[in-house]
Design a protein around this motif. Structure first.
Motif, mmCIF file in Angstrom:
data_model
loop_
_atom_site.group_PDB
_atom_site.id
_atom_site.type_symbol
_atom_site.label_atom_id
_atom_site.label_comp_id
_atom_site.label_asym_id
_atom_site.label_seq_id
_atom_site.Cartn_x
_atom_site.Cartn_y
_atom_site.Cartn_z
ATOM 1 N N GLY A 81 39.357 49.661 29.931
ATOM 2 C CA GLY A 81 39.577 48.462 30.728
ATOM 3 C C GLY A 81 38.562 47.385 30.433
ATOM 4 O O GLY A 81 38.901 46.190 30.364
ATOM 5 N N ALA A 82 37.302 47.790 30.248
ATOM 6 C CA ALA A 82 36.261 46.815 29.923
ATOM 7 C C ALA A 82 36.541 46.121 28.603
ATOM 8 O O ALA A 82 36.316 44.916 28.460
ATOM 9 C CB ALA A 82 34.894 47.510 29.878
ATOM 10 N N PHE B 52 40.056 43.798 29.157
ATOM 11 C CA PHE B 52 39.883 42.622 30.002
ATOM 12 C C PHE B 52 38.680 41.779 29.564
ATOM 13 O O PHE B 52 38.672 40.560 29.773
ATOM 14 C CB PHE B 52 39.752 43.042 31.467
ATOM 15 C CG PHE B 52 41.057 43.487 32.071
ATOM 16 C CD1 PHE B 52 41.975 42.555 32.526
ATOM 17 C CD2 PHE B 52 41.374 44.832 32.162
ATOM 18 C CE1 PHE B 52 43.191 42.956 33.073
ATOM 19 C CE2 PHE B 52 42.585 45.250 32.712
ATOM 20 C CZ PHE B 52 43.491 44.310 33.166
ATOM 21 N N ASN C 20 43.711 41.477 36.545
ATOM 22 C CA ASN C 20 43.019 42.737 36.788
ATOM 23 C C ASN C 20 43.149 43.173 38.243
ATOM 24 O O ASN C 20 43.454 44.334 38.541
ATOM 25 C CB ASN C 20 41.544 42.596 36.405
ATOM 26 C CG ASN C 20 40.740 43.842 36.725
ATOM 27 O OD1 ASN C 20 40.188 43.975 37.811
ATOM 28 N ND2 ASN C 20 40.667 44.752 35.774
ATOM 29 N N GLY D 166 37.809 47.128 33.991
ATOM 30 C CA GLY D 166 37.883 45.734 33.585
ATOM 31 C C GLY D 166 37.301 44.756 34.573
ATOM 32 O O GLY D 166 36.934 43.629 34.198
ATOM 33 N N GLU D 167 37.171 45.148 35.854
ATOM 34 C CA GLU D 167 36.801 44.174 36.872
ATOM 35 C C GLU D 167 35.354 43.720 36.774
ATOM 36 O O GLU D 167 35.064 42.521 36.889
ATOM 37 C CB GLU D 167 37.057 44.762 38.270
ATOM 38 C CG GLU D 167 37.096 43.732 39.377
ATOM 39 C CD GLU D 167 35.738 43.197 39.785
ATOM 40 O OE1 GLU D 167 35.682 42.040 40.261
ATOM 41 O OE2 GLU D 167 34.725 43.924 39.630
#
Length: 409
Positions: free
Chosen positions: A64-65, A68, A84, A117-118
């Motif tokens: 995710g990192a 995003f 996200n 991702g956040e």
């Protein structure tokens, strides 16, 4: 409205979006921690199988990192953050409808992508929006979202679960999707991103390659930061119960007290880092954690252990509160959405077996020294790495950093 007033409002909304995103993301993650037995009974699997879903969530966070983070550096911070938030909220909502274990596991794997991702996108948006004067304390507030999310999950378990059961616990996780509307309406796009926007995804990846030494350093730093936090948090409730025979209710109060200490530490040391520097403040927070190990691991009374838990998390989260600002300042302009978040999430993967290691040490040296010894080693290595590493406190994100200051120790 004056330009200064508009800038102030934009700063507030950007930090609020990052903080709320990380808070709600953490809430969605920790919900599972409180539902091990309920989920195992519902899906007719072992408790270990439910615990394994946490591991899969953690393993997917770097994915995710990467996804995003690349989107944030290529297309801006706002839209990837909205996508996200909607993504992890929908997945969390669907977890409440899971008919069996296989579906639940698949959804938790997908959730790991959203959770991973956040942080990077939210941190880059928040830190780029803040003035250098407030960057330190707002960094601490932003990172405190993790502790607040944990507390909200505990409260939901205490009050919502007994009334409604386990499924609505996940349905509550769908509420964060409304945050996307707030971001769209109130949060401005990052001016720093507009100034340094990479022309292509390949250009972002080339920029990462050009700072590979820094990337390796950040990976080392974040791995030991994860050793620090998970080594002091994950097994501590079990340590209090099995080593000191403290009741479950009292353990929960001590954990809450520790989280309050975490919030205090994040703000205090975050602000200190603006005045004394990121590295010096990080080392100071680490030394506080080192100093309270006798209370935290070897306290002989309930009061001593509670004080140790509080002060330990003041130091631990005090160090963590500096991280969003520190990593954002160290990263190159074109990779600020990707590099900090990817280092963060790869660090958690490398440190994922921390509780397993500490638990195995317990059988050799006892529970007290298993926790204390692991953290003494971690803090010493981490303090050396921080002290010997680079710092770019107060650098402008809009104007390129002067060449001579980009790697100054």
């Amino acid at each position: 409205m004056s330009v200064a007033s508009q800038a102030g409002r934009g700063q507030f909304h950007a930090v609020a979006a990052g903080f709320l995103g990380w808070t709600l993301d953490a809430f969605d993650f920790f919900v599972v921690v409180f539902l091990f037995d309920s989920l195992a009974a519902q899906f007719h699997v072992t408790k270990a199988a439910i615990v394994a879903t946490l591991a899969w969530t953690l393993l997917m966070r770097p994915v995710g990192a990467l996804i995003f983070g690349l989107l944030a550096d290529r297309y801006g911070r706002r839209v990837p953050l909205m996508v996200n938030v909607i993504f992890f909220s929908v997945i969390e909502l669907l977890c409440g409808f899971a008919p069996n274990y296989a579906v639940f596991l698949a959804l938790r794997i997908l959730y790991g992508i959203g959770m991973g991702g956040e942080w990077g996108v939210g941190a880059s948006l928040a830190m780029e929006a803040t003035s250098t004067r407030w960057r330190g304390v707002l960094s601490g507030i932003l990172q405190n979202g993790y502790a607040v999310g944990y507390l909200l999950a505990a409260l939901a378990y205490r009050f919502a679960f007994p009334v409604w059961g386990w499924r609505p616990m996940f349905w509550l996780g769908g509420v964060p999707a409304l945050l996307a509307l707030y971001i769209r309406a109130k949060v401005p796009e990052s001016e720093a991103w507009r100034r340094h926007r990479a022309p292509s995804t390949s250009a972002v990846l080339r920029a990462v390659g050009e700072q590979w030494k820094l990337c390796l350093y950040l990976l080392l730093l974040m791995t030991f930061m994860m050793f620090l936090s998970h080594g002091t948090q994950d097994l501590y409730p079990d340590f209090l119960q099995s080593q000191h025979r403290i009741s479950v209710a009292m353990v929960s109060y001590i954990v809450i007290l520790g989280n309050i200490g975490a919030m205090v530490g994040g703000i205090v040391f975050g602000e200190l880092s603006n005045r004394a520097g990121r590295r010096l403040s990080l080392v100071a927070a680490l030394l506080l954690s080192l100093a309270v190990i006798p209370l935290w691991a070897f306290g002989v009374s309930l009061k001593a252990l509670a004080a140790g838990a509080f002060l330990m998390q003041v130091g631990v989260q005090g160090a963590w509160g500096i991280i969003p600002a520190h990593l954002s300042e160290l990263s190159a302009d074109a990779t600020r959405g990707l590099v900090p978040g990817l280092a963060y999430q790869l660090g958690i993967v490398l440190a994922a077996r921390t509780p397993v290691l500490e638990f195995s040490l317990r059988d050799r040296v006892g529970y007290n020294w298993a926790l204390a010894g692991f953290e003494i080693f971690t803090i010493v290595i981490l303090a050396i790495a921080v002290a010997a590493g680079p710092e770019r406190r107060g650098r402008s994100f809009v104007e390129p950093a002067p060449v001579e200051t980009t790697v100054s120790p």
